[in-house]
Design an enzyme around this catalytic site. Structure first.
Site, PDB file in Angstrom:
ATOM      1  N   GLY A  65       0.810  -1.205   0.000  1.00 49.14           N
ATOM      2  CA  GLY A  65       0.000   0.000   0.000  1.00 49.14           C
ATOM      3  C   GLY A  65       0.844   1.256   0.000  1.00 49.14           C
ATOM      4  N   SER A  66       0.180   2.398   0.122  1.00 53.35           N
ATOM      5  CA  SER A  66       0.890   3.674   0.108  1.00 53.35           C
ATOM      6  C   SER A  66       1.797   3.824   1.323  1.00 53.35           C
ATOM      7  CB  SER A  66      -0.124   4.826   0.093  1.00 53.35           C
ATOM      8  OG  SER A  66      -0.988   4.721  -1.005  1.00 53.35           O
ATOM      9  N   GLY A  68       2.557   1.069   3.634  1.00 51.98           N
ATOM     10  CA  GLY A  68       3.062  -0.157   4.236  1.00 51.98           C
ATOM     11  C   GLY A  68       2.778  -1.390   3.420  1.00 51.98           C
ATOM     12  N   VAL A  70       1.107  -5.495   3.348  1.00 52.12           N
ATOM     13  CA  VAL A  70       0.050  -6.336   3.937  1.00 52.12           C
ATOM     14  C   VAL A  70       0.461  -7.800   3.843  1.00 52.12           C
ATOM     15  CG1 VAL A  70      -2.387  -6.955   3.879  1.00 52.12           C
ATOM     16  CG2 VAL A  70      -1.680  -4.643   3.230  1.00 52.12           C
ATOM     17  N   LYS A  85      -1.548  -5.292   8.207  1.00 52.15           N
ATOM     18  CA  LYS A  85      -0.967  -4.151   7.502  1.00 52.15           C
ATOM     19  C   LYS A  85       0.127  -3.546   8.382  1.00 52.15           C
ATOM     20  CE  LYS A  85      -2.160   0.352   5.509  1.00 52.15           C
ATOM     21  NZ  LYS A  85      -3.264   1.316   5.306  1.00 52.15           N
ATOM     22  N   ASP A 194      -9.737   7.566  -0.903  1.00 55.90           N
ATOM     23  CA  ASP A 194      -8.843   6.740  -1.733  1.00 55.90           C
ATOM     24  C   ASP A 194      -9.577   5.519  -2.278  1.00 55.90           C
ATOM     25  OD1 ASP A 194      -6.453   6.266  -3.005  1.00 55.90           O
ATOM     26  OD2 ASP A 194      -5.543   5.200  -1.321  1.00 55.90           O
TER      27      ASP A 194
END
Length: 379
Positions: A65-66, A68, A70, A85, A194
């Site tokens: 993700g932006s 971190g 998962v 996450k 988002d």
């Protein structure tokens, strides 16, 4: 005698009142959802998460993700498969993202939102800050993986992922329901900020769940009787291609921004084209591409997977002697494509005043599905 009777009555009255208050307090404490076993968060530590993911191994990495990574993991004590996450705290905004997501998910509950099970905030074995969010694991991954499948090692002989028209319709309605809840049915309106396919997760029944509230914003009314909202914070406001144009001009975060993202998501789901596709250069974009083709050229812009599904259905009906009901069903499918894409275009209009409210978009999508169900096209 009168004095004694008055005193005794007063004592009995006070005792009775105190007893009622104690009884009511006891019942309220028992019913308190925060003390309910079903609502308690899992207690997790860095050590338990490390063990659950085999040391955060790449084999258990299921997404980036932006802010971190998962991982998939299994908590032995709870015998639960979870998604973890892990925030990359070196990344600017990661701390704020962690706080925003914790606050946003703490008090909201909806069947189409990814359920947060716990959070972990502490240190790793090197003494570095460690923060992670633990979610319910979604067996079928993200919507992005189904819309834009890529063949992985070991999947050579496996059938590529694909979604039927009815599955896409169900998912896009479920996303609308989640947004309607966030915008209109929470104590404080929440803007996701988002919305995109990689943030829509699918469970074992292919039910859509909106996740990743790292950029979520709470909206507060500046005046008690005001119908307008203002954002509780500023900062990063989404992903290129899904972010409304007014955010680029400094407009405050608001619910109509999510509606724009929803419209782009809907167009992507039914055309199979990303808003950042190479074909969109200069002033051309996904919204304009679809708007220009509607309604007469819809067959040329719909995802080829859906066109093939329609062809297969027609061939199957032809083999079984196409009757009037079947012919009507095929016409309804094409009409439904047009109706769905028109809603996507209306939601992703450049001018905010021309966009639908998410409640109206949801109602229109449900109307389309009900018509298809009546014709036994969708279940």
């Amino acid at each position: 005698m009168k004095l004694i009777i008055s005193l005794v009555s007063a004592v009995h009255g006070v005792t009775f009142t105190l007893a009622i208050l104690y009884f009511r307090y006891s019942r309220r404490a028992k019913k308190d959802p925060t003390s309910s076993d079903s609502e308690k968060f899992l207690t997790v530590s860095y050590q338990s998460l490390l063990k659950a993911t085999d040391g955060f191994s790449s084999a258990n990495l299921i997404g980036m993700g932006s802010f971190g990574s998962v991982y998939k993991g299994v908590l032995e004590r709870a015998e639960t498969t979870i998604a973890i996450k892990v925030l990359n705290l070196v990344h600017r905004g990661a701390y704020k993202s962690f706080t925003a997501e914790c606050v946003a998910l703490k008090n909201i509950r909806h069947r189409n939102l990814v359920k947060v099970l716990s959070a972990c905030s502490g240190s790793d074995y090197q003494g570095n800050d460690f923060k992670a969010l633990i979610y319910e694991f979604m067996v079928n991954g993200s919507l992005d993986e189904w819309l834009h499948p890529t063949q992985k090692i070991g999947e050579i002989n496996e059938r590529p992922k694909s979604l039927t028209f009815c599955e896409r319709l169900n998912i896009v309605i479920e996303v609308a329901m989640a947004l309607d809840y966030l915008h209109h049915h929470c104590e404080t309106a929440i803007v996701h900020c988002d919305l995109k396919p990689s943030n829509i997760l699918l469970d074992e029944d292919m039910v859509g769940h909106v996740g990743d509230f790292g950029l979520a914003r709470f909206l507060i009314k500046p005046f008690e009787n005001s119908s307008a909202y203002q954002s509780s914070s500023i900062g990063v406001r989404g992903t290129i291609g899904y972010t409304p144009p007014e955010y680029g001009m400094g407009h405050e975060v608001w619910t109509q921004g999510d509606v724009y993202s929803y419209g782009i998501l809907l167009l992507e789901m039914f055309t199979g084209k990303r808003p950042t596709d190479d074909m969109f250069q200069g002033t051309s974009n996904l919204h304009g591409f679809v708007k220009e083709a509607l309604p007469d050229q819809v067959i040329e812009i719909v995802d080829p997977v859906l066109v093939q599904e329609k062809v297969d259905r027609e061939m199957s009906s032809a083999n079984n002697r196409l009757n009037e009901d079947s012919k009507r069903a095929h016409i309804n499918i094409e009409e439904s494509w047009i109706s769905v894409l028109e809603i996507g275009v209306a939601c992703s209009a450049e001018l905010p005043r021309e966009r639908l409210d998410i409640t109206d978009a949801m109602a229109e999508m449900c109307r389309i599905r009900n018509k298809l169900r009546a014709n036994k096209i969708c279940q």
